[in-house]
Design an enzyme around this catalytic site. Structure first.
Site, PDB file in Angstrom:
ATOM      1  CG  ASP A   1      -2.063   1.335   1.434  1.00  0.00           C
ATOM      2  OD1 ASP A   1      -2.359   2.304   0.417  1.00  0.00           O
ATOM      3  OD2 ASP A   1      -2.316   1.419   2.419  1.00  0.00           O
TER       4      ASP A   1
ATOM      5  N   GLY B   1       1.215   4.855  -0.061  1.00  0.00           N
ATOM      6  CA  GLY B   1       0.203   6.262  -0.201  1.00  0.00           C
ATOM      7  C   GLY B   1       1.191   7.498  -0.139  1.00  0.00           C
TER       8      GLY B   1
ATOM      9  CG  ASP C   1      -5.772   5.919   0.592  1.00  0.00           C
ATOM     10  OD1 ASP C   1      -6.280   6.117  -0.204  1.00  0.00           O
ATOM     11  OD2 ASP C   1      -5.280   6.638   1.527  1.00  0.00           O
TER      12      ASP C   1
END
Length: 246
Positions: free
Chosen positions: A6, A8, A95
């Site tokens: 992930d 971000g 997200d």
């Protein structure tokens, strides 16, 4: 096990998940091949998913493809197991959508308000019929501190604090309490209005700065630091099956 990557706005999080449980994770400011290779050595990884809010990451995707048998790139075109009524899905943060999917896994059949305390504070609604209804975005805690410091001549750069109170007796206290209270009051007001409109609303706090607000905001709050991981794993499994073709 499944590998979740992930990427971000501020941090890159990589984790091994097994049946929604985080076995091990690594967090850094950039993608760290050595650390992710270490995760892959921990056990048999069946599939991996790559999600990025920084645009496409072809180098990372290629590195992962060489090491896992099945890689899913999470894009605006990726099928997800919930309905999305956002009018500009191509601009929706991945997200935010992953967190919405995670909310339906943790609280199926519930109206859920997701408050994510990250680089930005996002507040998103998922209704009991598993529909993502959109939300709002405002500056996160660190952005607010940074803006006060960068756009003024003398205000110090402060940090988040657990201390509560309405008045600061030094400039540093005044800035710290001003920022922390402004975020808390914003969230409290939003929750109050949403609860008046939606029955049985469940509220989830997630994100790196959520820990500062779980006790500060006096509501029945569920905290889930792994909400996005949970959603990304569900999306990975959904696309690995024929479920989305039904």
């Amino acid at each position: 096990m499944n590998l979740i990557v992930d990427i971000g706005n501020t941090l890159v999080k990589s984790a091994l998940l097994e049946r929604r449980r985080v076995v091990e994770e690594h967090t850094d400011g950039v993608f760290c091949p050595e650390a992710v290779a270490g995760l892959l050595e921990r056990g048999r990884v069946r599939r991996a998913i790559l999600s990025s809010t920084r645009g496409e990451m072809p180098e990372v995707a290629e590195w992962l493809r060489e090491r896992v048998s099945s890689l899913l790139l999470f894009t605006p075109q990726t099928p997800v197991p919930i309905r999305n009524v956002y009018r500009t899905p191509q601009t929706l943060g991945r997200d935010r959508l992953a967190a919405a999917v995670g909310a339906t896994v943790l609280f199926p059949g519930r109206n859920v308000l997701i408050v994510d305390f990250g680089t930005a504070v996002t507040i998103d609604l998922v209704t009991a019929d598993a529909t993502y209804r959109g939300g709002c975005i405002s500056p996160g805690v660190q952005l607010r501190f940074g803006a006060l410091h960068d756009r003024t001549a003398a205000l110090p750069l402060c940090r988040p604090s657990d201390e509560e109170g309405l008045q600061g007796l030094t400039t540093e206290e005044a800035v710290t309490r001003g920022v922390m209270n402004s975020v808390a009051f914003e969230i409290e007001g939003y929750i109050r209005r949403m609860e008046a409109q939606i029955d049985g609303l469940c509220v989830i706090f997630t994100g790196g700065d959520a820990k500062y607000f779980v006790k500060r905001i006096k509501n029945t709050i569920f905290a889930s630091c792994n909400l996005v991981y949970c959603g990304l794993e569900r999306i990975l499994e959904y696309n690995a099956s024929e479920e989305y073709l039904d």
